[in-house]
Design an enzyme around this catalytic site. Structure first.
Site, PDB file in Angstrom:
ATOM      1  N   TYR A  16      -1.514  -1.234  10.372  1.00  0.00           N
ATOM      2  CA  TYR A  16      -1.690  -1.630   8.961  1.00  0.00           C
ATOM      3  C   TYR A  16      -0.532  -1.083   8.117  1.00  0.00           C
ATOM      4  O   TYR A  16       0.073  -1.802   7.328  1.00  0.00           O
ATOM      5  CB  TYR A  16      -3.024  -1.083   8.456  1.00  0.00           C
ATOM      6  N   LYS A  38       2.339  -3.189   5.996  1.00  0.00           N
ATOM      7  CA  LYS A  38       2.547  -3.013   4.553  1.00  0.00           C
ATOM      8  C   LYS A  38       3.991  -2.589   4.255  1.00  0.00           C
ATOM      9  O   LYS A  38       4.534  -2.886   3.190  1.00  0.00           O
ATOM     10  CB  LYS A  38       1.544  -2.000   3.994  1.00  0.00           C
ATOM     11  N   SER A  57       0.865  -1.173   0.000  1.00  0.00           N
ATOM     12  CA  SER A  57       0.000   0.000   0.000  1.00  0.00           C
ATOM     13  C   SER A  57       0.904   1.225   0.000  1.00  0.00           C
ATOM     14  O   SER A  57       2.046   1.169   0.475  1.00  0.00           O
ATOM     15  CB  SER A  57      -0.862   0.021   1.268  1.00  0.00           C
TER      16      SER A  57
HETATM   17  P1  NAP Z   1     -11.634  -5.755  -1.362  1.00  0.00           P
HETATM   18  O1  NAP Z   1     -12.223  -5.057  -2.501  1.00  0.00           O
HETATM   19  O2  NAP Z   1     -12.313  -5.632  -0.054  1.00  0.00           O
HETATM   20  O3  NAP Z   1     -11.486  -7.283  -1.812  1.00  0.00           O
HETATM   21  C1  NAP Z   1     -11.345  -8.239  -0.928  1.00  0.00           C
HETATM   22  C2  NAP Z   1     -11.130  -9.571  -1.654  1.00  0.00           C
HETATM   23  O4  NAP Z   1     -10.331 -10.328  -0.780  1.00  0.00           O
HETATM   24  C3  NAP Z   1     -12.398 -10.346  -1.892  1.00  0.00           C
HETATM   25  O5  NAP Z   1     -12.274 -11.105  -3.077  1.00  0.00           O
HETATM   26  C4  NAP Z   1     -12.460 -11.272  -0.660  1.00  0.00           C
HETATM   27  O6  NAP Z   1     -13.268 -12.380  -0.984  1.00  0.00           O
HETATM   28  C5  NAP Z   1     -10.973 -11.574  -0.507  1.00  0.00           C
HETATM   29  N1  NAP Z   1     -10.460 -11.945   0.813  1.00  0.00           N
HETATM   30  C6  NAP Z   1     -10.593 -11.279   1.974  1.00  0.00           C
HETATM   31  N2  NAP Z   1      -9.926 -11.907   2.969  1.00  0.00           N
HETATM   32  C7  NAP Z   1      -9.353 -13.002   2.412  1.00  0.00           C
HETATM   33  C8  NAP Z   1      -8.552 -14.061   2.908  1.00  0.00           C
HETATM   34  N3  NAP Z   1      -8.209 -14.148   4.214  1.00  0.00           N
HETATM   35  N4  NAP Z   1      -8.119 -15.017   2.049  1.00  0.00           N
HETATM   36  C9  NAP Z   1      -8.456 -14.962   0.744  1.00  0.00           C
HETATM   37  N5  NAP Z   1      -9.225 -13.996   0.214  1.00  0.00           N
HETATM   38  C10 NAP Z   1      -9.670 -13.022   1.049  1.00  0.00           C
HETATM   39  O7  NAP Z   1     -10.093  -5.297  -1.068  1.00  0.00           O
HETATM   40  P2  NAP Z   1      -9.107  -4.453  -1.980  1.00  0.00           P
HETATM   41  O8  NAP Z   1      -9.339  -3.013  -1.729  1.00  0.00           O
HETATM   42  O9  NAP Z   1      -9.155  -4.958  -3.355  1.00  0.00           O
HETATM   43  O10 NAP Z   1      -7.690  -4.790  -1.303  1.00  0.00           O
HETATM   44  C11 NAP Z   1      -6.829  -5.752  -1.863  1.00  0.00           C
HETATM   45  C12 NAP Z   1      -5.418  -5.495  -1.358  1.00  0.00           C
HETATM   46  O11 NAP Z   1      -5.018  -4.179  -1.734  1.00  0.00           O
HETATM   47  C13 NAP Z   1      -5.240  -5.568   0.158  1.00  0.00           C
HETATM   48  O12 NAP Z   1      -4.008  -6.185   0.452  1.00  0.00           O
HETATM   49  C14 NAP Z   1      -5.205  -4.113   0.588  1.00  0.00           C
HETATM   50  O13 NAP Z   1      -4.465  -3.924   1.776  1.00  0.00           O
HETATM   51  C15 NAP Z   1      -4.519  -3.492  -0.607  1.00  0.00           C
HETATM   52  N6  NAP Z   1      -4.766  -2.062  -0.756  1.00  0.00           N
HETATM   53  C16 NAP Z   1      -6.010  -1.601  -1.046  1.00  0.00           C
HETATM   54  C17 NAP Z   1      -6.187  -0.227  -1.211  1.00  0.00           C
HETATM   55  C18 NAP Z   1      -7.530   0.382  -1.567  1.00  0.00           C
HETATM   56  O14 NAP Z   1      -7.649   1.611  -1.553  1.00  0.00           O
HETATM   57  N7  NAP Z   1      -8.525  -0.401  -1.913  1.00  0.00           N
HETATM   58  C19 NAP Z   1      -5.113   0.650  -1.054  1.00  0.00           C
HETATM   59  C20 NAP Z   1      -3.871   0.134  -0.755  1.00  0.00           C
HETATM   60  C21 NAP Z   1      -3.698  -1.224  -0.614  1.00  0.00           C
HETATM   61  P3  NAP Z   1     -13.926 -13.345   0.141  1.00  0.00           P
HETATM   62  O15 NAP Z   1     -14.769 -12.494   1.016  1.00  0.00           O
HETATM   63  O16 NAP Z   1     -14.690 -14.367  -0.665  1.00  0.00           O
HETATM   64  O17 NAP Z   1     -12.748 -13.943   0.848  1.00  0.00           O
END
Ligand code: NAP
Length: 263
Positions: free
Chosen positions: A161, A165, A148
């Site tokens: 968090y 990261k 992140s």
């Molecule tokens: P998201 O939209 O909430 O997607 C979550 C996905 O993860 C879903 O497919 C969920 O499906 C799956 N999931 C959750 N816990 C899991 C586990 N223990 N094992 C396997 N699958 C799991 O999240 P996102 O925003 O795309 O974030 C993805 C990554 O990007 C994360 O590492 C986050 O820290 C990073 N990130 C996000 C942002 C942002 O602004 N969105 C910014 C910086 C970094 P199920 O419920 O079926 O498991």
């Protein structure tokens, strides 16, 4: 319909964790659009079925499996079944991350610190370690960790968090050096604010604690004045795992619209 004209990942097989929604889905879709065969996974079977269906309907070559990254048996069968289904594994994208608990770093309680580091860091380490025997069987394999922008410059109010990261950025550098002679590259994506369920939850939690910290105000601080898209995250990862990035390893690419990370 595949609107991406590149086929630079044809012949490659990718495993993307947490890929039924959000950034992981965007990454899986883009890798498949560029010709890779992709194993989709997440915890809930209905999400896996739905995503595989959606991507298959677009003519993409994907399969799916339930995998909670915290479950050792799930991780092992994810890799084993991918090899059985697609013949090997060239690319691992470790994307799963736990939703941050709010608070300054030294206010974190021990259990939430442990949980954060378990999912975000230890499970990423385990996935890479367990994928390695498969990656070693292929030529020019790749690992990508999803960190992140908060890992580069900590957001004070999601302290634990942010530090977890940051650890992934260190893991990327250390693993890259240790694998360089084997022609396995290890890189990292550091997304800025990308509109997903994850960021919406974080934003509304922040908003409940302090209305100045919500997503709208954060977006206002992004030089590009908008959040990123899952497609833009997929594009960065597709580049990193392709031969176009053949001289890049151990790096973290920030994709945050120029955000300066101070909330
Ligand atoms: P998201 O939209 O909430 O997607 C979550 C996905 O993860 C879903 O497919 C969920 O499906 C799956 N999931 C959750 N816990 C899991 C586990 N223990 N094992 C396997 N699958 C799991 O999240 P996102 O925003 O795309 O974030 C993805 C990554 O990007 C994360 O590492 C986050 O820290 C990073 N990130 C996000 C942002 C942002 O602004 N969105 C910014 C910086 C970094 P199920 O419920 O079926 O498991």
């Amino acid at each position: 319909m595949n609107s991406i004209s590149s086929n630079r990942l044809t012949g490659r097989v990718a495993v993307v964790t947490a890929s039924t929604e959000g950034i992981g889905y965007g990454i899986a879709r883009r890798l498949a659009q560029e010709g890779a065969k992709v194993m989709i996974s997440s915890r809930k079977e209905e999400n896996v079925i739905k995503s595989v269906q959606k991507l298959t309907n677009e003519g993409l070559s994907v399969s799916g499996q339930v995998c909670d990254v915290t479950n050792a048996e799930h991780r092992q069968s994810l890799f084993k079944n991918t090899k059985e289904k697609f013949g090997g594994i060239d690319i691992l994208v470790s994307n799963a991350g736990i939703n941050p608990k709010l608070g300054y770093v030294l206010e974190s309680d021990e259990s939430s610190w442990d949980e954060m580091f378990h999912v975000n860091v230890k499970c990423s380490f385990l996935l890479a370690k367990e994928a390695l025997p498969y990656l070693r069987e292929r030529k020019g394999s790749n690992i990508v960790f999803v960190s992140s922008i908060a890992g580069l410059h900590p957001y004070p109010y999601i302290g634990a968090y942010s530090v977890s990261k940051t650890a992934l950025i260190g893991l990327t550098k250390a693993a890259a050096k240790s694998l360089v002679t084997e022609n396995i590259r290890v890189n990292c994506l550091a997304p800025g604010i990308v509109k997903t369920k994850f960021s919406t939850d974080v934003s509304s939690n922040l908003n409940q604690r302090n209305s100045k910290l919500n997503m709208t105000s954060s977006v206002g601080r992004i030089p590009m004045q908008r959040s990123g898209t899952i497609e833009e995250m997929g594009a960065v990862v597709a580049f990193l795992v392709s031969d176009d990035a053949s001289y890049i390893t151990g790096e973290t690419i920030a994709a945050g619209g120029g955000i300066d990370c101070r909330l």
